[in-house]
Design an enzyme around this catalytic site. Structure first.
Site, PDB file in Angstrom:
ATOM      1  N   PRO A  35      -4.570 -59.305  23.200  1.00  0.00           N
ATOM      2  CA  PRO A  35      -5.644 -59.862  22.371  1.00  0.00           C
ATOM      3  C   PRO A  35      -6.846 -60.293  23.211  1.00  0.00           C
ATOM      4  O   PRO A  35      -6.693 -60.896  24.279  1.00  0.00           O
ATOM      5  CB  PRO A  35      -4.979 -61.067  21.702  1.00  0.00           C
ATOM      6  CG  PRO A  35      -3.533 -60.698  21.640  1.00  0.00           C
ATOM      7  CD  PRO A  35      -3.269 -59.933  22.906  1.00  0.00           C
ATOM      8  N   CYS A  36      -8.036 -59.980  22.704  1.00  0.00           N
ATOM      9  CA  CYS A  36      -9.255 -60.262  23.469  1.00  0.00           C
ATOM     10  C   CYS A  36      -9.871 -61.617  23.130  1.00  0.00           C
ATOM     11  O   CYS A  36     -10.715 -62.126  23.866  1.00  0.00           O
ATOM     12  CB  CYS A  36     -10.286 -59.160  23.224  1.00  0.00           C
ATOM     13  SG  CYS A  36     -10.870 -59.069  21.504  1.00  0.00           S
TER      14      CYS A  36
END
Length: 364
Positions: A81-82
């Site tokens: 996840p960014c």
């Protein structure tokens, strides 16, 4: 049938809709993705539709050693996840709950009896400044991996999508001489702004006019031929535009050679900074008055379709509904782009790509 010791056996963590799986297939590397891991139900349904098997839904931060070792994998593909490294995620970095999966993999890596020979990770700009990246690189150095880091955008490879991303490539070294000291590596970090490996394209992402260098095609080459009904389905609701006083969202023409990065909220009411919108009417009008949102109704804005977004991310989609395809004639030696018209009945993938083409399930 058994696998050769030289075959690559990948585990795909945070698999999403299978972008890294397709990248592995397109690389024509001998091997396979033996298992994937993700907890997103919608993404997993797309993944299964295209690859025929369900990703494992066990949370990555709860995996134990035997969960990983049973696959005898020698390569890890990761796209965690960014949000922990973005403004929208408040730059919480390793304090963000969404970073737990990556941190767990970093922790479990040295505990494996046979760690992977290769590690590949993709994430957003700013990951290179994060504590998570520092922890990952430190662990890889301690385990004697050779590390290469890059900041690259599809524009450098002839795709009109301005999506700058961080990439880490790590290969386990057998030579125990000249061990890499983590703090020395971190102090002397080189983040490559061009493709760092031989025989590939090299252009700095900071150069402005990519279209002259790479003959980047116009966005029209990536757009579907839509009938009126489907166009209406993807029009931006007027209420979203009228509520956007003085928000300078990104509007592109089909003739433009670049669109902005698409985010998770694209297609919703969040039309500012979530991705480009296509102007479909009055194409000669480009002096937009964002202080008067009602004036923007005349240019009739629409979202890119899911298939168009996938096309701009280089997924190998079916091309019956697309007019033009741009491709490398000789990608390992020089960039030679050819533009060709494709009849609707002609399936480009059947002739140039031997894997499964990408498509969205009808219920998505």
């Amino acid at each position: 049938m058994g696998h050769s010791p030289s075959d690559i056996r990948c585990l795909e963590f945070f698999s999403g809709i299978g972008g890294l799986h397709y990248a592995f297939i397109l690389s024509e590397t001998k091997g396979e993705v033996v298992a994937s891991f993700d907890i997103n139900i919608i993404a997993n349904s797309v993944y299964k539709h295209n690859f025929g098997k369900d990703p494992i839904t066990k949370a990555i931060d709860s995996l134990v050693i035997k969960d990983i070792e049973k696959y005898k994998a020698n390569c890890w593909l990761m796209s965690p996840p960014c949000q922990p490294y973005t403004r929208g995620g408040k730059y919480l970095d390793d304090k963000d709950q969404r970073a737990k999966g990556l941190l767990h993999l970093i922790d479990i890596l040295p505990k494996l009896s046979d760690p992977p020979n290769y590690v590949f990770l993709e994430n957003v700009l700013n990951f290179e400044k994060s504590k998570c990246r520092e922890k990952l690189v430190t662990q890889l150095c301690l385990m004697n991996y050779e590390i290469t880091e890059c900041l690259l955008t599809p524009l450098q490879f002839g795709i009109p999508n301005d999506r700058l991303r961080y990439y880490l490539l790590a290969k386990k070294r057998s030579d125990l001489k000249d061990l890499i000291v983590p703090h020395e590596f971190l102090e002397n970090t080189v983040i490559h702004l061009t493709w760092p490996l031989p025989n590939m394209l090299k252009t700095n992402y900071q150069q402005e006019n990519y279209s002259n260098i790479f003959n980047i095609p116009p966005l029209s080459a990536y757009l579907e031929e839509l009938d009126e009904e489907k166009i209406k389905k993807h029009l931006v609701p007027e209420k979203y535009i009228l509520k956007s006083f003085n928000f300078r969202f990104d509007i592109v023409l089909p003739s433009d050679h670049k669109c902005s990065c698409f985010t998770k909220s694209y297609g919703s009411r969040h039309i500012f900074s979530s991705g480009s919108l296509i102007q479909t009417k009055n194409l000669e009008y480009t002096n937009y008055n964002f202080e008067n949102p009602s004036s923007l109704l005349e240019i009739v804005l629409r979202y890119f379709t899911p298939e168009e977004v996938a096309n701009l991310h280089a997924f190998p989609i079916k091309l019956q509904n697309f007019k033009v395809e741009i491709f490398f004639e000789n990608p390992l030696n020089e960039a030679v782009y050819q533009e060709m018209s494709i009849p609707k009945s002609y399936n480009f993938l059947n002739n140039h790509y031997k894997g499964t083409s990408f498509e969205f399930p009808e219920n998505i």
